[in-house]
Scaffold this active site. Sequence first.
Site, short mmCIF file in Angstrom:
data_model
loop_
_atom_site.label_atom_id
_atom_site.label_comp_id
_atom_site.label_asym_id
_atom_site.label_seq_id
_atom_site.Cartn_x
_atom_site.Cartn_y
_atom_site.Cartn_z
N HIS A 352 13.46 10.04 -12.23
CA HIS A 352 13.25 8.75 -11.59
C HIS A 352 13.06 8.95 -10.09
O HIS A 352 13.90 9.55 -9.42
CB HIS A 352 14.44 7.83 -11.84
CG HIS A 352 14.24 6.44 -11.36
ND1 HIS A 352 13.60 5.48 -12.11
CD2 HIS A 352 14.57 5.84 -10.20
CE1 HIS A 352 13.56 4.35 -11.44
NE2 HIS A 352 14.14 4.54 -10.27
N ALA A 353 11.94 8.46 -9.55
CA ALA A 353 11.63 8.68 -8.14
C ALA A 353 12.68 8.05 -7.24
O ALA A 353 13.09 6.90 -7.44
CB ALA A 353 10.25 8.09 -7.82
N HIS A 382 5.61 4.89 -0.84
CA HIS A 382 6.78 4.01 -0.96
C HIS A 382 8.07 4.76 -0.66
O HIS A 382 8.91 4.31 0.13
CB HIS A 382 6.82 3.41 -2.36
CG HIS A 382 8.07 2.66 -2.66
ND1 HIS A 382 8.15 1.29 -2.65
CD2 HIS A 382 9.32 3.08 -3.01
CE1 HIS A 382 9.38 0.90 -2.94
NE2 HIS A 382 10.10 1.97 -3.17
N GLU A 383 8.26 5.90 -1.30
CA GLU A 383 9.51 6.65 -1.12
C GLU A 383 9.68 7.11 0.33
O GLU A 383 10.78 7.09 0.88
CB GLU A 383 9.56 7.86 -2.06
CG GLU A 383 9.60 7.50 -3.55
CD GLU A 383 10.78 6.62 -3.91
OE1 GLU A 383 11.81 6.64 -3.21
OE2 GLU A 383 10.67 5.88 -4.90
N HIS A 386 11.28 4.59 2.52
CA HIS A 386 12.74 4.64 2.53
C HIS A 386 13.24 5.69 3.52
O HIS A 386 14.17 5.46 4.30
CB HIS A 386 13.27 5.01 1.13
CG HIS A 386 13.06 3.95 0.11
ND1 HIS A 386 13.43 2.64 0.30
CD2 HIS A 386 12.56 4.01 -1.15
CE1 HIS A 386 13.15 1.94 -0.80
NE2 HIS A 386 12.62 2.75 -1.68
N GLU A 410 13.28 -1.68 -0.13
CA GLU A 410 12.18 -1.58 -1.09
C GLU A 410 10.90 -2.18 -0.50
O GLU A 410 9.80 -1.65 -0.71
CB GLU A 410 12.56 -2.30 -2.38
CG GLU A 410 13.72 -1.69 -3.14
CD GLU A 410 13.46 -0.26 -3.58
OE1 GLU A 410 12.28 0.08 -3.84
OE2 GLU A 410 14.41 0.53 -3.64
N HIS A 510 18.22 1.42 -14.34
CA HIS A 510 19.08 0.74 -13.36
C HIS A 510 20.33 0.14 -13.99
O HIS A 510 21.27 -0.21 -13.26
CB HIS A 510 18.27 -0.33 -12.63
CG HIS A 510 17.12 0.23 -11.87
ND1 HIS A 510 16.00 0.73 -12.51
CD2 HIS A 510 16.90 0.41 -10.54
CE1 HIS A 510 15.14 1.17 -11.59
NE2 HIS A 510 15.66 0.99 -10.40
N TYR A 520 14.63 -5.65 -5.89
CA TYR A 520 13.22 -5.42 -6.18
C TYR A 520 12.45 -6.75 -6.20
O TYR A 520 11.31 -6.82 -5.74
CB TYR A 520 13.06 -4.68 -7.49
CG TYR A 520 13.74 -3.33 -7.49
CD1 TYR A 520 13.29 -2.31 -6.67
CD2 TYR A 520 14.86 -3.09 -8.28
CE1 TYR A 520 13.93 -1.07 -6.65
CE2 TYR A 520 15.51 -1.86 -8.27
CZ TYR A 520 15.04 -0.86 -7.44
OH TYR A 520 15.68 0.35 -7.42
#
Length: 610
Positions: A352-353, A382-383, A386, A410, A510, A520
């Site tokens: 999971h990323a 996206h990552e 963060h 997010e 999750h 999210y």
Amino acid sequence: MKKYALLFTAGFVSATTCANPIVQQNNPAQQTSPIQQGTFSDARLFLAETQTKLEKINRLNSKAAWVYNNFITDDSAEIAAHFNELSTAAYVKAATDAAQYNDYPLDPATRRKLDLLRMSLTLPAPQNEQENTELATIQTKLEGMYGKGKYCTSEDKCLDLTAMSKIMATSRDADELLDIWQGWRQVSPPMRPLYEREVELANKGAQELGFANLSQMWRSKYDMPAEDFPKELDRLWGQVKPLYDSLQCHVKAKLGEHYGEKVVPQDKPIPAHLLGNMWAQTWGNIYDLVKPEGPDNSIDLTKQLEIHNYDELKMVKTAENFFSSLGFAPLPETFYQRSLFIKPVDHNVVCHASAWDLDDKDDIRIKMCIQKTGEDFSTIHHELGHNYYQRAYKDQPLLFRGSANDGFHEAVGDTIALSITPQYLKQIGLIDKIPDPTNDLGMLMRQALDKIAFLPFGLLVDQWRWKVFAGDVAPEDYNKLWWELREKYQGVRAPIARDVNAFDPGAKYHIPGNVPYTRYFLAFIQQFQFHKALCEIADNKGPIHRCSIYGSKAAGKRLKETLAMGLSRPWQEAMEKMTGQQEMDASAILDYFAPLKVWLDQQNKDRNCG
């Protein structure tokens, strides 16, 4: 969706903004009891000593969690559980001790830190040492069960989640899809007894901190009273529901044309296994079945990555370059030395990323099993969002190192991903020519199948969890409630009758991973609000859906200033810093998808939308 820096359940990285009920109850103007001399210095000394202790345990716990996520063995599980237990105990003690200052009038920054500390737990363990240990063990077991999950179609052929997800994305055989859908859900029934006990223990921990249950505690983290937060979600959902309903109706009709109305009845919700995703949370993989008719000049990003010889490392470097173009400093070399980009062939990992911050300084990393696809190209952007957020607030005190609200973290990553437009792809050389506007309808459909289709799923996961935490549903009805909510919000149903012992929520990371999910939903609202504001700063002249902020130092400056705030102030102030508005507003989504909404309503004119 993507998990950011949730390295451990108890650690402050998983916390969000403080709860206004606490602040209101302790308004200095309302205090009449005598205050002992030295209160201010005592509180500040407590915070200073506590933050020093927590920083140390954070680093150790983060590293143990990293090792476990990258090398899933019995030994690494025991080590991770041990440090998670120590971390939980440290945060439980700190949160409990912070409560002694509840009635003291303090300066706003000190008060906010104390309240944030009390709210810093995702799963608060009871103070009882044995129960603390039990909760940490359960958490580790649940993550391991998910990470090691496989479905064996024969004695010599077993599929992991990555392989099954690929089949779900590409197959158009309804029987094969149903088999894979059922196969993955064999992983979760053994989780239910553990999950039931986990809820019992965490509820006890929440009660020891002064909350009615874990549901109230989770809903209290948004700078507003807990009872008002669901109303805010209802308001936002009400803004976007008409757009979702139009999309769902069109998709159901096109699936009925492809598979036949016997498989997809038009007067019932859509069977969950036909939407191109293991959880029917995003529908982009069935674009070919539901796209507008006529020539499709949309960009096949996966194909372009192949043509231009992009490997996993080049995909990451390209995403880093996006942030550099906004004026952000380069990533540290340790990022490339320590991150996981490719799935190992010789041991189990959690694929999971996720984005990790292991020392609250510069040891930032991502962990994902990158596939050379357009989807993962976007995920990497996206990552890194963060990671850059983590770096931006690293100079804040420990208790202010976090997302303004948990949706911000997010949303920042997805805001960057929204700038992966044809204009951006041409600027970096992945395409030679920007398609003309006649192609926009297809592009908007692709976006809607991911962004709009996700909204009700993003909302319902915690709607389910809050009811479970509050004891509003018995364990034997966990699965029944899950599918009631799926049908109510998504118009999606289980493709076959579910066994009484099924635990389909556990098939979504999750849930066993205990990652709050409302973030999210908020992120999918906020990202369009952020995107619109930053595009205006970047002096965008065209439609918002064609805008990319790539290369705009002005937009980068506004973004950096907002990120650097961390959670030092209520999220409404960070929102105002970014957008000029204090409240969340979904109108930017409606602006973005306006051309598609008109087209969908035309298509649905004579359809039975159910």
